[in-house]
Design a protein around this motif. Sequence first.
Motif, PDB file in Angstrom:
ATOM      1  N   UNK A  20       0.827  -1.208   0.000  1.00 50.81           N
ATOM      2  CA  UNK A  20       0.000   0.000   0.000  1.00 50.81           C
ATOM      3  C   UNK A  20       0.863   1.260   0.000  1.00 50.81           C
ATOM      4  N   UNK A  21       1.943   1.229   0.780  1.00 52.33           N
ATOM      5  CA  UNK A  21       2.848   2.389   0.818  1.00 52.33           C
ATOM      6  C   UNK A  21       3.486   2.625  -0.539  1.00 52.33           C
ATOM      7  N   UNK A  34       1.660  13.752   7.030  1.00 48.76           N
ATOM      8  CA  UNK A  34       1.467  12.866   8.187  1.00 48.76           C
ATOM      9  C   UNK A  34       1.672  11.387   7.854  1.00 48.76           C
ATOM     10  N   UNK A  35       1.684  11.036   6.553  1.00 51.19           N
ATOM     11  CA  UNK A  35       1.880   9.640   6.173  1.00 51.19           C
ATOM     12  C   UNK A  35       3.359   9.283   5.979  1.00 51.19           C
ATOM     13  N   UNK A  39       5.179   5.589   5.960  1.00 60.77           N
ATOM     14  CA  UNK A  39       5.634   4.999   4.697  1.00 60.77           C
ATOM     15  C   UNK A  39       7.145   4.824   4.630  1.00 60.77           C
ATOM     16  N   UNK A  40       7.910   5.822   5.054  1.00 61.89           N
ATOM     17  CA  UNK A  40       9.364   5.756   4.922  1.00 61.89           C
ATOM     18  C   UNK A  40       9.965   4.583   5.698  1.00 61.89           C
ATOM     19  N   UNK A  41       9.677   4.437   7.001  1.00 65.73           N
ATOM     20  CA  UNK A  41      10.228   3.286   7.734  1.00 65.73           C
ATOM     21  C   UNK A  41       9.763   1.945   7.169  1.00 65.73           C
ATOM     22  N   UNK A  42       8.507   1.892   6.705  1.00 65.61           N
ATOM     23  CA  UNK A  42       7.974   0.649   6.146  1.00 65.61           C
ATOM     24  C   UNK A  42       8.739   0.250   4.884  1.00 65.61           C
ATOM     25  N   UNK A  43       8.958   1.210   3.994  1.00 65.38           N
ATOM     26  CA  UNK A  43       9.661   0.930   2.746  1.00 65.38           C
ATOM     27  C   UNK A  43      11.129   0.601   2.993  1.00 65.38           C
TER      28      UNK A  43
END
Length: 327
Positions: A20-21, A34-35, A39-43
């Motif tokens: 999704x990210x 705010x996202x 998103x950054x740590x997840x990717x």
Amino acid sequence: MIVDIEKEKEGKDENLLANLCECYVSLSILIQFELAPICVPCLLKVALKKEESEETQTEVELALLALTCFDHFELDKELYLKEVIEIIQYHREHRNLTYLAHHSAWKFLIDRISFQSSSESKIVSEHHFARDAGRELDELSKHIDWKKKEEEEEGERETKDEIVLMEWLRTSSSFFATCGFLTDEFFGLLSSAVGVFRLAYDCNKEINDRCMYLFKEAALNMHVKAEDLIESGAVDVVLEKIIQLDTTNELLTYYLLFFKRLSKRLNEALVGDIHEANRRALQKKIFEKLEEEGYEDCIIGLSLCMIQDTFYEDYFIRKLARLLVLL
């Protein structure tokens, strides 16, 4: 959906969140501030995978490519710096990334410089971006069939290697535009770009123009030594190319800026740049180059052949001649 999944304390679907990210940042025209902390740590977590498989390599490449969509989005260092440096260092030791993925990791980091202090610029230099970029340009240029490119008709699709090489040139230009820290590795990157410039000289105008833009940004950067611009061959290729330009060419401004900056350095004793003796030696070398290759005759010829009723051409030819005479 991203926010809802992130709020889950148990049974969180990490793969779905990563997908999704990737979709969100790749498709969004304007990423919501705010996202970014989600998103950054997840990717980056996906990009840190080290399993040696084609599937993992694809996942890593897609995650890093998605991160480049943040472009000049301002981010807290705590969200990315340690992880991106780890990705780059691991690749340096194990060569686990594709050319595109390696470029994406560096682009994400280079894009952050414009928002941060000189300390971030120093971090980029200390982790040898210029050395990595020069090596990648050298390697990619070996994979491109330049001779075949000469024989293709205009409009033929670019190869993946050509596209990635272009991206490395763009990011290297951004590096020269934003880097506020002196490094001895500038010379190697400039030399590699000169090599690409010569290979693409007659067969790929887009790559050729992108190299010229890089040279212009390097010349404008006070931390790039005048000696590096000359000894790397950048001055030579710009001199060779400029006499072929139509005076209405949109890139003429880049060439003029390059010589304007170089002439200023060679006519002033700039602190931290070159000593007086070196400055005079460089002036002499440029003058001899102009005389040896017949550039003075070319400038005079351009001046005599000016179209008198076209102010645009008249102005730029005169300005070009004046700048080169200053050398």
